[in-house]
Design an enzyme around this catalytic site. Structure first.
Site, PDB file in Angstrom:
ATOM      1  N   GLU A 114       0.825  -1.208   0.000  1.00  0.00           N
ATOM      2  CA  GLU A 114       0.000   0.000   0.000  1.00  0.00           C
ATOM      3  C   GLU A 114       0.860   1.260   0.000  1.00  0.00           C
ATOM      4  O   GLU A 114       0.501   2.267  -0.624  1.00  0.00           O
ATOM      5  CB  GLU A 114      -0.940  -0.031   1.198  1.00  0.00           C
ATOM      6  CG  GLU A 114      -2.009  -1.124   1.044  1.00  0.00           C
ATOM      7  CD  GLU A 114      -2.877  -1.285   2.274  1.00  0.00           C
ATOM      8  OE1 GLU A 114      -4.101  -1.089   2.159  1.00  0.00           O
ATOM      9  OE2 GLU A 114      -2.322  -1.607   3.357  1.00  0.00           O
ATOM     10  N   GLU A 134      -3.795  -9.728   4.017  1.00  0.00           N
ATOM     11  CA  GLU A 134      -4.737  -9.357   5.075  1.00  0.00           C
ATOM     12  C   GLU A 134      -5.906 -10.323   5.203  1.00  0.00           C
ATOM     13  O   GLU A 134      -6.403 -10.574   6.306  1.00  0.00           O
ATOM     14  CB  GLU A 134      -5.270  -7.932   4.840  1.00  0.00           C
ATOM     15  CG  GLU A 134      -4.267  -6.817   5.078  1.00  0.00           C
ATOM     16  CD  GLU A 134      -3.460  -6.464   3.847  1.00  0.00           C
ATOM     17  OE1 GLU A 134      -2.857  -5.378   3.826  1.00  0.00           O
ATOM     18  OE2 GLU A 134      -3.406  -7.282   2.899  1.00  0.00           O
TER      19      GLU A 134
END
Length: 260
Positions: A114, A134
């Site tokens: 990210e 995740e």
């Protein structure tokens, strides 16, 4: 508080290093605040033309968020605290008028992916590993990953990475367009500095206006984006740097851009 982020400035290049090698440079709350503050200092420094982001050591760029820190949080508190800091910091990196380059050695997982998605260009070592794991923790990418990745690579591949949590190697990341180049291990930071030096030799004013044209234009309908580009190139042609560059070409010499 330990110093988890280090900065260095050389020849117009600001190097920002996340320095938690024992934790694989994972981003916890204090590290994130230091990252934001350090990036802000480099971004405001008029002597800095390009910013390089790296992770300390050769095991990880950023191996994601600190899982123990995440596990200590609940929804509203997370939204108001860590998530607010994450989104604010990453948005400021993405919106910087200065070109940014990620130097990726080792793992770039979760928040590491990210973070690199907020930078303009990325150079990876041959053994770099990328992933958004995740989903394996009962989470999903929440620091901009769902929105930036699907705009950056083919949506079906973005969904695959997020839905499965699978990791990919550097060559696959290159084939997806997630990184610009893959080079031999141990040379990543030097290659990022070399790319930064090339970019730093250009007009900082023109780079700033071009970055704004790219950033804002991509969210506009194409006719509006083209009109916006037309207006911005008009601003560029009012600059001394544009005429220095053209004059240098005509006179067969190297231009000396001053950012004016």
């Amino acid at each position: 508080m330990p110093e988890h982020v280090q900065t260095e400035i050389t020849d117009g290049i600001g190097i920002l290093t996340i320095n938690r090698p024992d934790a694989l440079n994972a981003l916890d709350g204090p590290t994130l605040k230091q990252l934001d503050a350090a990036f802000d200092r480099l971004n405001r420094d008029t002597d800095v033309r390009v910013i390089v982001l790296a992770g300390a050591g050769d095991r990880a760029f950023v191996a994601g968020g600190d899982i123990r820190d995440l596990n200590s949080r609940r929804g509203l508190a997370h939204y108001q605290e860590l998530a607010e800091d994450l989104h604010g910091c990453f948005a400021r990196i993405e919106a910087s008028d200065k070109p940014t380059i990620s130097a990726i050695d080792g793992w770039a997982l979760g928040g590491g992916v990210e973070l690199l998605l907020c930078t303009d260009m990325r150079i990876a070592g041959a053994s770099a590993t990328f992933g958004l794991p995740e989903i394996n923790l009962g989470l999903f990418p929440g620091a901009g990953g769902t929105q930036r990745l699907i705009r950056e690579i083919a949506p079906c591949r973005a969904r695959e990475l997020m839905f499965t949590g699978n990791r990919i190697d550097a060559d696959t990341a290159l084939s997806l367009g997630l990184v610009n180049s893959v080079i031999e291990n141990g040379s990543v930071l030097d290659a990022a500095k070399a790319m930064a030096a090339t970019v730093a030799s250009k007009s900082p004013l023109v780079l700033k206006l071009m970055k704004r044209t790219l950033r804002h234009g991509v969210s506009m309908p194409q006719p509006a984006a083209l009109a916006y580009e037309q207006a911005m190139i008009g601003l560029v042609l009012d600059s001394d740097d544009a005429h220095e560059g053209c004059g240098a070409f005509i006179e067969k010499r190297q231009p000396e851009f001053q950012g004016r």
